[in-house]
Design a protein around this motif. Structure first.
Motif, mmCIF file in Angstrom:
data_model
loop_
_atom_site.group_PDB
_atom_site.id
_atom_site.type_symbol
_atom_site.label_atom_id
_atom_site.label_comp_id
_atom_site.label_asym_id
_atom_site.label_seq_id
_atom_site.Cartn_x
_atom_site.Cartn_y
_atom_site.Cartn_z
ATOM 1 N N PHE A 82 29.173 34.010 73.320
ATOM 2 C CA PHE A 82 30.291 34.187 74.251
ATOM 3 C C PHE A 82 30.589 32.832 74.892
ATOM 4 C CE2 PHE A 82 28.122 38.262 74.091
ATOM 5 C CZ PHE A 82 29.167 39.175 73.979
ATOM 6 N N ALA A 83 31.780 32.732 75.494
ATOM 7 C CA ALA A 83 32.147 31.468 76.143
ATOM 8 C C ALA A 83 32.896 31.730 77.436
ATOM 9 C CB ALA A 83 32.996 30.623 75.201
ATOM 10 N N GLY A 84 32.783 30.774 78.356
ATOM 11 C CA GLY A 84 33.570 30.811 79.593
ATOM 12 C C GLY A 84 32.813 31.361 80.786
ATOM 13 N N GLU A 85 33.386 31.049 81.943
ATOM 14 C CA GLU A 85 32.772 31.400 83.222
ATOM 15 C C GLU A 85 32.621 32.921 83.385
ATOM 16 O OE1 GLU A 85 34.198 30.639 87.653
ATOM 17 O OE2 GLU A 85 34.807 29.030 86.290
ATOM 18 N N LYS A 86 33.663 33.652 82.992
ATOM 19 C CA LYS A 86 33.633 35.118 83.142
ATOM 20 C C LYS A 86 32.525 35.733 82.284
ATOM 21 C CE LYS A 86 36.250 36.836 86.157
ATOM 22 N NZ LYS A 86 35.398 37.368 87.196
ATOM 23 N N ALA A 87 32.306 35.119 81.112
ATOM 24 C CA ALA A 87 31.285 35.651 80.189
ATOM 25 C C ALA A 87 29.898 35.612 80.833
ATOM 26 C CB ALA A 87 31.289 34.863 78.885
ATOM 27 N N LEU A 88 29.665 34.613 81.700
ATOM 28 C CA LEU A 88 28.368 34.539 82.386
ATOM 29 C C LEU A 88 28.151 35.805 83.212
ATOM 30 C CD1 LEU A 88 28.401 30.846 83.683
ATOM 31 C CD2 LEU A 88 26.935 31.762 81.873
ATOM 32 N N GLU A 89 29.209 36.216 83.921
ATOM 33 C CA GLU A 89 29.099 37.423 84.747
ATOM 34 C C GLU A 89 28.982 38.674 83.890
ATOM 35 O OE1 GLU A 89 31.763 37.637 88.218
ATOM 36 O OE2 GLU A 89 32.340 35.602 87.695
ATOM 37 N N GLU A 90 29.733 38.690 82.782
ATOM 38 C CA GLU A 90 29.702 39.872 81.911
ATOM 39 C C GLU A 90 28.309 40.055 81.300
ATOM 40 O OE1 GLU A 90 34.386 39.341 80.966
ATOM 41 O OE2 GLU A 90 32.988 39.122 79.287
ATOM 42 N N VAL A 91 27.745 38.946 80.836
ATOM 43 C CA VAL A 91 26.419 39.039 80.206
ATOM 44 C C VAL A 91 25.355 39.393 81.257
ATOM 45 C CG1 VAL A 91 24.644 37.732 78.976
ATOM 46 C CG2 VAL A 91 27.039 37.548 78.278
ATOM 47 N N ALA A 92 25.511 38.846 82.473
ATOM 48 C CA ALA A 92 24.568 39.186 83.546
ATOM 49 C C ALA A 92 24.612 40.683 83.849
ATOM 50 C CB ALA A 92 24.887 38.371 84.803
ATOM 51 N N SER A 93 25.740 41.318 83.554
ATOM 52 C CA SER A 93 25.899 42.755 83.828
ATOM 53 C C SER A 93 25.428 43.639 82.676
ATOM 54 C CB SER A 93 27.378 43.070 84.108
ATOM 55 O OG SER A 93 27.848 42.260 85.155
ATOM 56 N N MET A 94 24.995 43.040 81.578
ATOM 57 C CA MET A 94 24.563 43.836 80.417
ATOM 58 C C MET A 94 23.099 44.253 80.552
ATOM 59 S SD MET A 94 26.185 41.775 77.243
ATOM 60 C CE MET A 94 27.939 41.457 77.120
ATOM 61 N N ASP A 95 22.782 45.337 79.833
ATOM 62 C CA ASP A 95 21.411 45.839 79.917
ATOM 63 C C ASP A 95 20.565 45.324 78.751
ATOM 64 O OD1 ASP A 95 19.365 47.148 81.064
ATOM 65 O OD2 ASP A 95 19.863 49.108 80.208
ATOM 66 N N VAL A 96 20.493 43.997 78.634
ATOM 67 C CA VAL A 96 19.760 43.423 77.494
ATOM 68 C C VAL A 96 18.545 42.599 77.933
ATOM 69 C CG1 VAL A 96 21.767 43.337 75.951
ATOM 70 C CG2 VAL A 96 21.280 41.397 77.469
ATOM 71 N N TYR A 97 18.276 42.574 79.232
ATOM 72 C CA TYR A 97 17.176 41.740 79.711
ATOM 73 C C TYR A 97 16.493 42.401 80.904
ATOM 74 C CZ TYR A 97 20.348 40.255 83.487
ATOM 75 O OH TYR A 97 21.171 40.228 84.594
ATOM 76 N N ASP A 98 15.301 41.934 81.253
ATOM 77 C CA ASP A 98 14.570 42.488 82.396
ATOM 78 C C ASP A 98 14.639 41.585 83.623
ATOM 79 O OD1 ASP A 98 13.482 44.669 80.829
ATOM 80 O OD2 ASP A 98 12.250 43.134 79.863
ATOM 81 N N LEU A 99 14.628 40.259 83.375
ATOM 82 C CA LEU A 99 14.583 39.321 84.499
ATOM 83 C C LEU A 99 15.516 38.150 84.232
ATOM 84 C CD1 LEU A 99 11.631 38.032 86.526
ATOM 85 C CD2 LEU A 99 12.805 36.343 85.145
ATOM 86 N N MET A 100 16.338 37.839 85.228
ATOM 87 C CA MET A 100 17.178 36.643 85.117
ATOM 88 C C MET A 100 16.460 35.465 85.754
ATOM 89 S SD MET A 100 20.732 35.511 86.960
ATOM 90 C CE MET A 100 21.970 36.222 85.896
ATOM 91 N N LEU A 101 16.337 34.369 85.003
ATOM 92 C CA LEU A 101 15.937 33.120 85.623
ATOM 93 C C LEU A 101 17.229 32.403 85.981
ATOM 94 C CD1 LEU A 101 13.810 30.991 86.442
ATOM 95 C CD2 LEU A 101 14.123 29.995 84.182
ATOM 96 N N ALA A 102 17.517 32.355 87.281
ATOM 97 C CA ALA A 102 18.774 31.760 87.749
ATOM 98 C C ALA A 102 18.564 30.258 87.887
ATOM 99 C CB ALA A 102 19.184 32.384 89.081
ATOM 100 N N ALA A 103 18.891 29.521 86.814
ATOM 101 C CA ALA A 103 18.606 28.077 86.768
ATOM 102 C C ALA A 103 19.864 27.253 86.524
ATOM 103 C CB ALA A 103 17.559 27.784 85.695
ATOM 104 N N ILE A 104 21.020 27.860 86.832
ATOM 105 C CA ILE A 104 22.265 27.072 86.850
ATOM 106 C C ILE A 104 22.212 26.218 88.113
ATOM 107 C CG2 ILE A 104 24.765 27.317 87.259
ATOM 108 C CD1 ILE A 104 24.741 29.692 85.328
ATOM 109 N N VAL A 105 22.844 25.050 88.083
ATOM 110 C CA VAL A 105 22.851 24.216 89.285
ATOM 111 C C VAL A 105 24.139 24.478 90.075
ATOM 112 C CG1 VAL A 105 23.806 22.206 88.035
ATOM 113 C CG2 VAL A 105 22.578 21.867 90.193
ATOM 114 N N GLY A 106 23.991 24.540 91.416
ATOM 115 C CA GLY A 106 25.151 24.578 92.298
ATOM 116 C C GLY A 106 25.775 25.949 92.474
ATOM 117 N N TYR A 107 26.942 25.918 93.109
ATOM 118 C CA TYR A 107 27.701 27.129 93.443
ATOM 119 C C TYR A 107 27.962 27.999 92.218
ATOM 120 C CZ TYR A 107 31.901 29.722 94.867
ATOM 121 O OH TYR A 107 32.826 30.702 95.116
ATOM 122 N N ALA A 108 28.073 27.375 91.048
ATOM 123 C CA ALA A 108 28.375 28.111 89.807
ATOM 124 C C ALA A 108 27.336 29.192 89.509
ATOM 125 C CB ALA A 108 28.461 27.132 88.632
ATOM 126 N N GLY A 109 26.155 29.082 90.114
ATOM 127 C CA GLY A 109 25.105 30.064 89.857
ATOM 128 C C GLY A 109 25.252 31.354 90.654
#
Ligand code: NAD
Ligand code: MG
Length: 388
Positions: A82-109
């Motif tokens: 996937f690509a783009g800023e919105k895709a980050l949010e969409e993938v974060a909303s999917m049920d494919v993982y147990d734990l997010m490591l939030a390692a983006i830098v800055g406000y974008a995270g």
């Protein structure tokens, strides 16, 4: 999250300093972790290399122009791209993982992390800016969705580790240790001339460019004070900073009886990353061990707030609250990237932040939308000052 199962990790920011070290931890523990989601902003080459090595379920490349390159390179695999800023949010909303490591830098995270929480996923939080911008909302949502937020930042990991088993005991104060950065002991007449290359040399830690500059200005410690306030539900006067140049004590908690617990170790981010990913378990590793014979002089001193005024500004933001930390954070991001592009000098960064904090209207109890607006207004104003 059952303990014995493979924990599926989504690394948001997998190509960064924290992200790559997290992948090393996963590689060393294939029976405990799998890399299920990888995301990067611009470094498509490394993202492709990581994808071929770790075979995630999904990858996201932030920069949409790079989508076809990534898609092409992974065409012989069944990895979804996937690509783009919105895709980050969409993938974060999917049920494919147990734990997010939030390692983006800055406000974008911030937005992807909020989505992970709303999705009921545990968060291992490296991205301190998320809590600086909207800590009240993030932590409230974490309670609402019963999601653990486990700190990765070494100081906060230290405090978190000191608090294990102390749930019923009140914290009198916490002591955040600061290395002091590469310019410890220097004065403004020196700092005015420091160059990007010089500021990027941190004495104890090897990190991404933005946090390395924040460490040189001491803004990093200011961001961490605000991060600590939200993580541990503290009042500003319960948070103290002490300069400890050896970076062996990662931070401390003082309880109501005056007893102080400290967490110690060599400065190596892999340990807090591993701890957050495996929590509540501790797992063995072969990281270098601390040898007290080599560190027989641990020292402590007051931070120099008159020279490193960013820390004083951050304390002001911590005290006043509202949208001021978000405004400060946005102005700081603009100033740091301008410094990295040699557009402003080291001390100018502080002026940009201070003027932006004075200019943007104060909002006492912002909604999430108002935090976003404050971020945008502050960025525009700070960029105007610098004439970007
Ligand atoms: P980094 O610059 O090395 O990596 C940042 C990652 O975020 C990269 O994968 C990059 O592709 C991605 N990214 C950058 N901009 C993005 C955007 N606009 N949208 C989506 N993705 C984007 O940073 P880092 O040093 O790994 O730090 C990451 C976070 O962890 C920061 O918030 C930092 O403060 C925090 N942290 C880092 C360390 C450390 O040792 N590096 C220690 C404590 C806390
Ligand atoms: Mg830190």
């Amino acid at each position: 999250m059952p303990d014995q199962q493979l924990r599926r990790i989504a690394i948001f920011g997998s190509t960064g300093s924290v992200g790559t070290q997290a992948l090393d931890v996963i590689a060393a523990n294939p029976d405990k972790f799998s890399a299920e989601v990888l995301t990067a902003h611009g470094n498509e080459e490394l993202l492709i290399e990581q994808s071929l090595k770790y075979n995630p379920n999904i990858v996201v490349i932030g920069d949409e122009k790079k989508y076809s390159t990534v898609k092409q390179a992974l065409s012989s695999t069944d990895i979804k791209v996937f690509a783009g800023e919105k895709a980050l949010e969409e993938v974060a909303s999917m049920d494919v993982y147990d734990l997010m490591l939030a390692a983006i830098v800055g406000y974008a995270g911030l937005k992807p992390t909020l989505k992970a929480i709303e999705n009921g996923k545990a968060v291992a939080l490296a991205n301190k800016e998320t809590l600086v911008v909207a800590g009240d909302i993030v932590m409230r949502k974490a309670v609402e969705y019963r999601v653990p937020v486990i700190p990765v930042d070494s100081e906060h990991s230290a405090i978190f580790q000191c608090l294990v088993g102390e749930a019923r005991n009140k914290i009198e104060k916490i002591v955040l240790t600061a290395s002091g950065g590469p310019f410890l002991g220097k004065k403004p007449n020196y700092l005015v001339n420091v160059k990007r290359e010089h500021a990027l040399q941190h004495p104890n830690w090897s990190m991404g460019a933005k946090i390395t500059i924040d460490s040189a200005t001491l803004m990093n410690k200011g961001l961490e004070m605000i991060e600590a306030k939200w993580l541990f539900n503290l009042q500003p006067d319960q948070i103290q900073v002490v300069v400890h140049p050896q970076s062996i004590i990662h931070s401390m908690v003082q309880f109501e009886d005056g007893s102080i617990k400290a967490q110690m170790g060599l400065p190596d981010m892999k340990l807090p990353i591993q701890y957050a990913m495996a929590f509540p378990q501790r797992i063995p590793n072969n990281f270098p061990r601390l040898d007290f014979k080599k560190f027989n002089n641990l020292t402590f001193e007051e931070p120099d707030l008159r020279t490193f005024r960013n820390l004083a500004l951050a304390i002001e933001a911590l005290d006043k609250g509202g949208n001021l930390p978000a405004v400060m954070n946005a102005a700081n991001e603009v100033a740091v990237y301008a410094f990295l592009r040699n557009r402003v000098n080291f001390l100018d960064m502080t002026d940009v932040i201070e003027r932006t904090m004075q200019k943007i209207p104060f909002v006492k109890n912002p909604t999430l939308e108002e935090y976003f607006e404050s971020d945008g207004e502050a960025r525009t104003y700070a960029a105007d000052i610098i004439k970007l």
